[in-house]
Each structure stands twice: as structure tokens, then as C-alpha cells.
Design an enzyme around this catalytic site. Sequence first.
Site, PDB file in Angstrom:
ATOM      1  CG  HIS A 187     -39.332  -5.736 -46.139  1.00  0.00           C
ATOM      2  ND1 HIS A 187     -39.553  -7.229 -46.007  1.00  0.00           N
ATOM      3  CD2 HIS A 187     -39.761  -5.231 -44.889  1.00  0.00           C
ATOM      4  CE1 HIS A 187     -39.838  -7.511 -45.010  1.00  0.00           C
ATOM      5  NE2 HIS A 187     -39.971  -6.340 -44.147  1.00  0.00           N
ATOM      6  CG  HIS A 253     -43.642  -6.000 -35.264  1.00  0.00           C
ATOM      7  ND1 HIS A 253     -42.317  -5.875 -35.223  1.00  0.00           N
ATOM      8  CD2 HIS A 253     -43.916  -6.247 -36.723  1.00  0.00           C
ATOM      9  CE1 HIS A 253     -41.597  -5.971 -36.132  1.00  0.00           C
ATOM     10  NE2 HIS A 253     -42.586  -6.614 -37.129  1.00  0.00           N
TER      11      HIS A 253
END
Length: 331
Positions: A187, A253
Site C-alpha cells: 500500500h 504513529h
Amino acid sequence: MARIVLGIGSSHSPQLSTTIDWWEDHANRDRRNPQLLGRDGELHSFDDLLAEKSWNIDESRLTPQVWTDLHGRAQDAIDQLGKVLQETDPDVVLVIGDDQEELFRDDGTPTFAIYWGDSIDDFAPDDEEQEAMAAGLRAALWAQHNDTRESYPVPGKLGLHLIESLMTDEFDVAQLVTQREGRSVGHAFTFARRRLMGEKVIPLLPILVNTYYPPNQPSPRRCYLLGRALRRAIESYPEDIRVAIVASGGLSHFVVDEELDHRVLDGLKNNDFESLSTIPRRYMRSGTSESLNWIAAGGALEGLSMELVDYVPAYRSIAGTGVGMAFAVWR
């Protein structure tokens, strides 16, 4: 001779490609995650983060109005990056990204790799795999994979040249010309195609960096030096082509670390090799490790000027979890 004419840095988080209706679902995954990378560079549970009161954020940053503003800023930034890429219309887009058990699994995960086959295929997880996914991750699949199998053209001659040049430059690079059955391009790379390229599919060259999976993750210093070596390799390519470089992923993150993110962004803007190369390795883990893709791109893009389009600290829980979304252009 080949020329680098553009650089782009973009986050690719599922949170970026889902409406705010899904942000609480993303936060619920954080609550179940026992290995959240804290601002101290150590791994914590969600409850640990809550107990560290200095890391908690004010609930006023978690309202629908605030989330709507953050989401809008991120979409505007993505639109701007796509417009710049489409207007520049390079011959090749070289994407520096990480593979998350997509092309590579525990049968072999190289530190650095280049795919140089004639084409590379993108396809979504099958129905069984999607059923096992969290609903918020399924909602973001549109930004990661086509509904049907799609082949992207790959500039294989350039890829081979980069591999040979990097080997001469003493970087040991794995090389691939075929995909294993059932394994899609990751991705990090399809995001560049689906959210930045628009209607025109530009030949895409995947440069894979193992940021996520121990024990063979590269250091920030090694990634910056890789970028410099990539620039030398591109500029020595004999054909007259225009190359864009995309850094895909990051920044911090699943715990937002604004201080670390700004160290990375300031270091890239100022070509500050010392600051970037001395980031402690313990901070380059979990999702935050995708900052290494940006650092590698920074080494390749030293000759261009970086403009920060936006930095969006998208918190999604009181414990400070979320994504430090960043968007930048070098030209």
C-alpha cells in the site's frame, strides 16, 4: 542524463483516507494495541499512556468539529500534491516505501530492495482476508488497492541501473523481477498511484525499505546515505528522463510525537544530515519508522528546495494516539 525534477512526501495512513466517522474505530485499535511507541521511545499499552498524564491531550482536540478541520486540511494537502505531480508529468515516479508483509513475509525480508520487472500487480485482499480486517481498515482500502487486478508499468532498465550502481556504492540491495503468487505490491506504493497520479498511470519504480520488522531495520543515517547514493545512481543513468521521488508513509504513529515530527521535517528542509542521522533508533519503530522513507528521500533530494505543504497532528484519543500527517514538496 536522468534528472530529479520533483520530490513529494506524503503520509498514507488509513486514517487519512477515511472520513471522521471511522476515526473512533481507528482509536479502538489503539486501545487493543499493547505496543504503542511512546514519546520516550519505549513501547507501552494504551493504559500506560493514559497513566502518563503529561502525554494526554485535552478532549477539546477530539471533537467532530476539530476532526472535520483536520480531515479537510489533509485532503486539501493530498489534492495539492497530486496537482503538482500531474503538472510536472515526470517520466518515472520512484516511490520509497516500506513493505508490510505484502511482497515480503517471514520467508525473507531484505533491508533494501528494488523491484525491476516489466510490471507489478496491485490487487485487494481476498474476501476472507477483508472479513478479518477491522472495519476502519476496510473502509480505507479504496486508497490502497483497485477493485480488480491492475498492472503498473515499471521502468525496469532504470531499476537495473540503480541496483548495479548501488552495489558499486557498497549498498547491498535485494532485487526482484517477479511477484510471488497471491502477493500484491504494498500500500505504500499503490497509495502513490491511487491518490497522487490521477488519471495517468506514470511508470512506478518501487524502492523498498524495511522500516517495520526487526532485526534488520536500517538506521536513519543509513537511510539518508542510501538517498544520496540513489541520487548519484539516477544522475548517472544515460537516458534523458525526468524522475520524481515520492516518500510514502509516516510520520509519527500510532502515538503522535509532534516534537520528533518537526525534528524530521526541519532536518529535511535544512538538509541537516547531522540532526537526521543522529535520531536514536528506538524512535524509528512501529508506524513512526516510516519516517525513514522520508529521510531516504531527503538524501536523494538535497539539490531541491523543500516546501512543507501542511503538518496535521491528527489525534484520535485522549492518550495521544493518532497520526502525525505530513505533506511536502521538493522542487
